[in-house]
Design an enzyme around this catalytic site. Structure first.
Site, PDB file in Angstrom:
ATOM      1  N   ASP A 139      20.191 -38.578  -6.406  1.00 33.55           N
ATOM      2  CA  ASP A 139      20.231 -37.933  -7.709  1.00 33.55           C
ATOM      3  C   ASP A 139      20.594 -36.465  -7.532  1.00 33.55           C
ATOM      4  O   ASP A 139      20.246 -35.837  -6.522  1.00 33.55           O
ATOM      5  CB  ASP A 139      18.877 -38.055  -8.406  1.00 33.55           C
ATOM      6  CG  ASP A 139      18.621 -39.454  -8.936  1.00 33.55           C
ATOM      7  OD1 ASP A 139      19.577 -40.234  -9.023  1.00 33.55           O
ATOM      8  OD2 ASP A 139      17.460 -39.753  -9.270  1.00 33.55           O
ATOM      9  N   ASP A 145      19.487 -33.887  -8.979  1.00 30.37           N
ATOM     10  CA  ASP A 145      18.430 -32.907  -9.218  1.00 30.37           C
ATOM     11  C   ASP A 145      17.374 -32.882  -8.116  1.00 30.37           C
ATOM     12  O   ASP A 145      16.305 -32.289  -8.293  1.00 30.37           O
ATOM     13  CB  ASP A 145      17.746 -33.168 -10.570  1.00 30.37           C
ATOM     14  CG  ASP A 145      17.183 -34.569 -10.697  1.00 30.37           C
ATOM     15  OD1 ASP A 145      17.274 -35.349  -9.723  1.00 30.37           O
ATOM     16  OD2 ASP A 145      16.662 -34.901 -11.777  1.00 30.37           O
ATOM     17  N   TRP A 192      18.074 -45.530 -19.291  1.00 28.02           N
ATOM     18  CA  TRP A 192      17.159 -44.872 -18.343  1.00 28.02           C
ATOM     19  C   TRP A 192      16.127 -45.846 -17.781  1.00 28.02           C
ATOM     20  O   TRP A 192      15.404 -46.495 -18.515  1.00 28.02           O
ATOM     21  CB  TRP A 192      16.460 -43.737 -19.091  1.00 28.02           C
ATOM     22  CG  TRP A 192      15.630 -42.840 -18.248  1.00 28.02           C
ATOM     23  CD1 TRP A 192      15.842 -42.460 -16.958  1.00 28.02           C
ATOM     24  CD2 TRP A 192      14.431 -42.191 -18.657  1.00 28.02           C
ATOM     25  NE1 TRP A 192      14.863 -41.604 -16.542  1.00 28.02           N
ATOM     26  CE2 TRP A 192      13.981 -41.419 -17.572  1.00 28.02           C
ATOM     27  CE3 TRP A 192      13.694 -42.179 -19.848  1.00 28.02           C
ATOM     28  CZ2 TRP A 192      12.819 -40.645 -17.630  1.00 28.02           C
ATOM     29  CZ3 TRP A 192      12.548 -41.399 -19.911  1.00 28.02           C
ATOM     30  CH2 TRP A 192      12.121 -40.650 -18.804  1.00 28.02           C
ATOM     31  N   GLU A 216      16.632 -49.576 -12.629  1.00 27.71           N
ATOM     32  CA  GLU A 216      17.621 -50.009 -11.625  1.00 27.71           C
ATOM     33  C   GLU A 216      17.122 -49.822 -10.200  1.00 27.71           C
ATOM     34  O   GLU A 216      17.480 -50.596  -9.309  1.00 27.71           O
ATOM     35  CB  GLU A 216      18.954 -49.271 -11.827  1.00 27.71           C
ATOM     36  CG  GLU A 216      18.993 -47.815 -11.397  1.00 27.71           C
ATOM     37  CD  GLU A 216      18.293 -46.881 -12.364  1.00 27.71           C
ATOM     38  OE1 GLU A 216      18.003 -45.732 -11.958  1.00 27.71           O
ATOM     39  OE2 GLU A 216      18.042 -47.283 -13.514  1.00 27.71           O
ATOM     40  N   ASP A 217      16.291 -48.795  -9.971  1.00 22.64           N
ATOM     41  CA  ASP A 217      15.771 -48.582  -8.624  1.00 22.64           C
ATOM     42  C   ASP A 217      14.744 -49.649  -8.246  1.00 22.64           C
ATOM     43  O   ASP A 217      14.694 -50.116  -7.102  1.00 22.64           O
ATOM     44  CB  ASP A 217      15.186 -47.176  -8.489  1.00 22.64           C
ATOM     45  CG  ASP A 217      14.173 -46.859  -9.581  1.00 22.64           C
ATOM     46  OD1 ASP A 217      14.133 -47.589 -10.586  1.00 22.64           O
ATOM     47  OD2 ASP A 217      13.432 -45.877  -9.430  1.00 22.64           O
ATOM     48  N   MET A 228      12.466 -30.900  -7.368  1.00 20.07           N
ATOM     49  CA  MET A 228      13.318 -31.398  -8.448  1.00 20.07           C
ATOM     50  C   MET A 228      13.702 -30.255  -9.388  1.00 20.07           C
ATOM     51  O   MET A 228      12.869 -29.414  -9.732  1.00 20.07           O
ATOM     52  CB  MET A 228      12.595 -32.492  -9.235  1.00 20.07           C
ATOM     53  CG  MET A 228      13.417 -33.074 -10.381  1.00 20.07           C
ATOM     54  SD  MET A 228      12.535 -34.358 -11.304  1.00 20.07           S
ATOM     55  CE  MET A 228      12.641 -35.713 -10.148  1.00 20.07           C
ATOM     56  N   HIS A 284      14.750 -30.117 -16.036  1.00 20.49           N
ATOM     57  CA  HIS A 284      15.791 -30.250 -17.059  1.00 20.49           C
ATOM     58  C   HIS A 284      15.287 -31.145 -18.173  1.00 20.49           C
ATOM     59  O   HIS A 284      14.314 -31.897 -18.007  1.00 20.49           O
ATOM     60  CB  HIS A 284      17.067 -30.845 -16.462  1.00 20.49           C
ATOM     61  CG  HIS A 284      16.871 -32.200 -15.832  1.00 20.49           C
ATOM     62  ND1 HIS A 284      16.998 -33.375 -16.533  1.00 20.49           N
ATOM     63  CD2 HIS A 284      16.537 -32.551 -14.565  1.00 20.49           C
ATOM     64  CE1 HIS A 284      16.759 -34.399 -15.716  1.00 20.49           C
ATOM     65  NE2 HIS A 284      16.478 -33.922 -14.521  1.00 20.49           N
ATOM     66  N   ARG A 343      15.936 -34.185 -21.216  1.00 17.87           N
ATOM     67  CA  ARG A 343      16.518 -35.527 -21.226  1.00 17.87           C
ATOM     68  C   ARG A 343      18.005 -35.466 -21.545  1.00 17.87           C
ATOM     69  O   ARG A 343      18.447 -34.766 -22.451  1.00 17.87           O
ATOM     70  CB  ARG A 343      15.792 -36.387 -22.262  1.00 17.87           C
ATOM     71  CG  ARG A 343      16.326 -37.811 -22.406  1.00 17.87           C
ATOM     72  CD  ARG A 343      16.104 -38.637 -21.149  1.00 17.87           C
ATOM     73  NE  ARG A 343      14.689 -38.700 -20.830  1.00 17.87           N
ATOM     74  CZ  ARG A 343      13.844 -39.573 -21.412  1.00 17.87           C
ATOM     75  NH1 ARG A 343      14.275 -40.415 -22.314  1.00 17.87           N
ATOM     76  NH2 ARG A 343      12.582 -39.589 -21.048  1.00 17.87           N
TER      77      ARG A 343
END
Length: 406
Positions: free
Chosen positions: A223, A225, A285, A288-289, A315, A318, A320
């Site tokens: 990712d 971030d 969102w 999937e992981d 991280m 931020h 959404r």
């Protein structure tokens, strides 16, 4: 008089020949080093070029860099299991206003187009060796496979409209990966348009597109971030799929739950093909992981992790993202992994490449993920409302998994 001059010239000629022979002898043994200044060496075979003298400032990670060996034709030795220039605990902050041009000035002299790097003085290892760092960290229980120096690492980043994050990520990760002596490239897979985001499909696309350029053996999915706080967390693959982002500051550096497999992960090409990649049908969102973790288990594998000291991450905070809301259908899909693994993944991947841009810092691939045609579910269920009990039993797992991606 003439005889004297003639004798002098003969002696001078003999002396010159002796000096020239000595010169050739030592030049051969030293591989003609005077022709191979390491700061100007060009490797035409791999189209690499390095001219550090042209930079106006030398970043900190240049200081301990070993000079490139002479062009002697001798094969390079494998890089050491533990790279010698690691700094261990790192200071990471995101308050500084960084631009991509700033990062180019910092690390550009060491990179090739497309965010490509390989060590100059040794052959990179893309798999961790048994007991790596064990003598320093006795609590590390993971036993890993033998080193495999043959192929490179592809860093895959799913992306959309996070350019500030990209600058921070590149600022920190390129120096880290260089110190880790990796043969690597960075691929930023940009989803075109403002349709529903599909993180998993972008990572499948990154895997597929990267293999068109180089024979990668290891894939790190990250990712944008998440930045590591310890450069001993090596971005290499092992004999097990590896979860790298073990302790994230957002979760007080604790593992949210035992089966989490998101954030930053590393899989060999063999492992990724064995699970048929990610599912392509997790739109929006979350989920999937966890599906990937279930695929790994379903194929008879288990995961490995660094300890919570080496596996620390920070991280970037931020809000959404637009068009990346929770999708309630993803909860039920976690119950369908055994039924969908063989027909939903790399073998069903469909997309269109719109543009490929080679920057010095990365390869930026803009793709159409075919949101309209692909949005929906794969599996035998009739939707969320026909499986209320399954949703209720899975919702806690889903929420925790989703928070990890925020």
């Amino acid at each position: 008089m003439l005889k004297t001059i003639f004798n002098f010239l003969v002696l001078f000629a003999v002396f010159s020949l002796i000096c020239f022979a000595v010169f050739l002898f030592y030049s051969k043994n030293n591989d003609l080093l005077f022709f191979t200044d390491p700061h100007h060496l060009v490797n035409t075979k791999n189209k690499t070029s390095l001219n550090i003298e042209k930079t106006t400032a030398v970043p900190e990670f240049h200081q301990n860099r070993t000079a490139m060996p002479a062009a002697s034709g001798r094969p390079l030795e494998p890089c050491p299991d533990i790279p010698p220039n690691l700094q261990e605990v790192l200071y990471v902050e995101f308050r500084t206003n960084r631009t991509l041009e700033d990062v180019r000035q910092q690390v550009g002299p060491l990179l090739q187009q497309g965010g490509r790097y390989k060590p100059a003085n040794c052959v990179a290892k893309q798999k961790r060796s048994p007991g790596l760092f064990r003598k320093h960290r006795p609590s590390l229980t993971t036993r890993l496979g033998e080193s495999d120096p043959r192929y490179g690492v592809a860093i895959i980043i799913p992306f959309r409209n996070r350019y500030d994050h990209l600058s921070h990520w590149l600022h920190y990760l390129h120096p880290i990966l260089i110190r880790q002596q990796l043969d690597y490239s960075v691929y930023v897979i940009n989803q075109e348009g403002d349709g529903v985001f599909n993180r998993a499909k972008l990572m499948n696309i990154g895997h597929t597109e990267a293999l068109k350029e180089y024979d990668y053996e290891c894939f790190v999915f990250s990712d944008i971030d998440l930045v590591p706080l310890n450069d001993r967390n090596l971005y290499r693959c092992s004999d097990k799929p590896r979860h790298l982002s073990v302790a994230v500051d957002k979760f007080n550096f604790l593992l949210p739950y035992n089966n989490i497999f998101g954030g930053v992960t590393a899989l060999s090409r063999e492992q990724f093909l064995k699970v048929n990649g990610f599912s392509n049908t997790f739109w929006g969102w979350g989920g999937e992981d966890d599906d990937l973790y279930q695929r790994i288990v379903f194929r008879g594998m288990s995961i490995s992790r660094p300890d919570s000291v080496i596996g620390r991450y920070k991280m970037i905070k931020h809000g959404r993202d637009l068009h990346n809301d929770r999708n309630p259908n993803n909860v039920q899909k976690l119950n369908e992994t055994p039924q969908t693994i063989d027909r939903d993944g790399l073998n069903s991947l469909s997309y269109t490449v719109r543009k490929i841009r080679k920057d010095l810092l990365y390869t930026f691939i803009t793709v159409d993920v075919q949101t309209t045609a692909g949005y929906g579910r794969v599996g035998g269920g009739s939707g969320m409302y026909s499986c209320v009990s399954a949703v209720v039993s899975s919702v806690h797992l889903y929420r925790v998994s989703s928070e990890q991606m925020s």
